[in-house]
Motif scaffolding. Structure first.
Motif, PDB file in Angstrom:
ATOM      1  N   ARG A 190       0.835  -1.192   0.000  1.00 24.06           N
ATOM      2  CA  ARG A 190       0.000   0.000   0.000  1.00 24.06           C
ATOM      3  C   ARG A 190       0.870   1.242   0.000  1.00 24.06           C
ATOM      4  O   ARG A 190       1.986   1.258   0.525  1.00 24.06           O
TER       5      ARG A 190
ATOM      6  N   TYR B   1      -8.884   2.441   4.031  1.00 24.17           N
ATOM      7  CA  TYR B   1      -9.111   1.086   3.525  1.00 24.17           C
ATOM      8  C   TYR B   1     -10.577   0.909   3.138  1.00 24.17           C
ATOM      9  O   TYR B   1     -11.187  -0.117   3.400  1.00 24.17           O
TER      10      TYR B   1
ATOM     11  N   GLU C 187     -11.323  -2.077   0.652  1.00 25.03           N
ATOM     12  CA  GLU C 187     -11.311  -3.381   1.299  1.00 25.03           C
ATOM     13  C   GLU C 187     -12.531  -3.576   2.193  1.00 25.03           C
ATOM     14  O   GLU C 187     -13.150  -4.646   2.196  1.00 25.03           O
TER      15      GLU C 187
END
Length: 281
Positions: free
Chosen positions: A20, A242, A245
């Motif tokens: 990331r 995130y 996700e």
């Protein structure tokens, strides 16, 4: 930095975190807005999958949609990362596994579509007021045809335009606030109309949704700016950084929880079909 690292280490594998991009140590305005949008999104999906009779959950949750598309337009990057494609495909595959129509494609593909067309659309529309008007007409005309392919259709483009203008309004040749108001009105009208027809909202709920989403997108246009706060919050940072996700994981979980808790005789496993009402591929 150590506090954030320890928090993420407990949730995500290090091999994934290593790939990331690096984030600032402190909370940013992007983190806060995305965290709010994530929480609203989860409320929306809880209502959709588990409490469809409680329209208030959907009414609250729908408020996240203008936030997502505003951020897509506001971003300086038009990144089409593999994780975005993979996340979208995972959700399409999950639909096929439990026998849900594959179309319209989920919002991740809508974001990909918006990122592909937004800059060229803005360049074409903002040559003159006439071009802007004709572009708005085109967005309205193509809303319903494209709604069979992408979630939110051209309303996503119009909402992203507001974010684009918020970041670049000083660079354009003519006043943009009036134009932005029209784009807001067009996009939010179709978005709210889709909501009332799809979720059986009452007239009052429809009005609340329209006023609420309009207020959110106009507030973001006027006030949102990149900003770094002095404080640290690993929870807000996680929710805001995130989002992809979280979106994919919680939706897959919700889909399969609902599938396994329902009538197995009615569930058509691995029945891949494009539109509701089709008989499968």
């Amino acid at each position: 930095m150590s506090t954030h690292k320890a928090f993420y280490d407990r949730i995500l594998p290090m091999s994934y975190l290593a790939n990331r991009k690096s984030f600032p140590d402190r909370v940013t305005s992007y983190d806060v807005l995305k965290a709010v949008a994530v929480l609203l999104m989860i409320v929306d999906h809880v209502g959709f999958y588990f409490f469809p009779e409680h329209h208030v959950l959907r009414l609250i949750g729908r408020m996240c949609v203008p936030m997502w598309f505003f951020l897509v337009g506001y971003a300086s990057s038009r990144d089409l990362s593999p994780t975005l494609w993979i996340g979208g495909l995972i959700l399409v595959l999950a639909n096929g596994v439990i026998g849900v129509a594959l179309l319209p494609l989920n919002i991740l593909f809508s974001i990909i579509f918006v990122r592909l067309v937004l800059d060229r659309t803005m360049q074409a529309m903002f040559k003159s007021r006439y071009d802007c008007f004709m572009g708005a007409v085109a967005l309205a005309m193509f809303y319903f045809p494209l709604s069979y392919i992408f979630e939110y259709s051209t309303a996503g483009i119009a909402l992203a335009m507001v974010g684009y203008l918020a970041r670049r309004k000083q660079e354009l040749n003519f006043g943009t606030e009036k134009t932005t108001m029209w784009l807001c009105a067009i996009s939010l009208f179709f978005f709210a109309t889709q909501s009332i027809s799809g979720f059986n909202f009452s007239d009052l709920q429809y009005g609340i949704l329209l006023v609420g989403t309009t207020s959110i997108i106009w507030f973001l246009y006027l006030k949102f700016k990149p900003y770094t706060f002095a404080s640290r919050s690993p929870v807000i940072s996680f929710l805001g950084r995130y989002t992809l996700e979280i979106y994919v994981v919680h939706l897959v979980m919700f889909k399969f929880i609902l599938a396994f808790s329902g009538d197995f005789e009615q569930l058509q496993w691995f029945n891949f079909y494009l539109f509701p009402g089709d008989h499968g591929l």
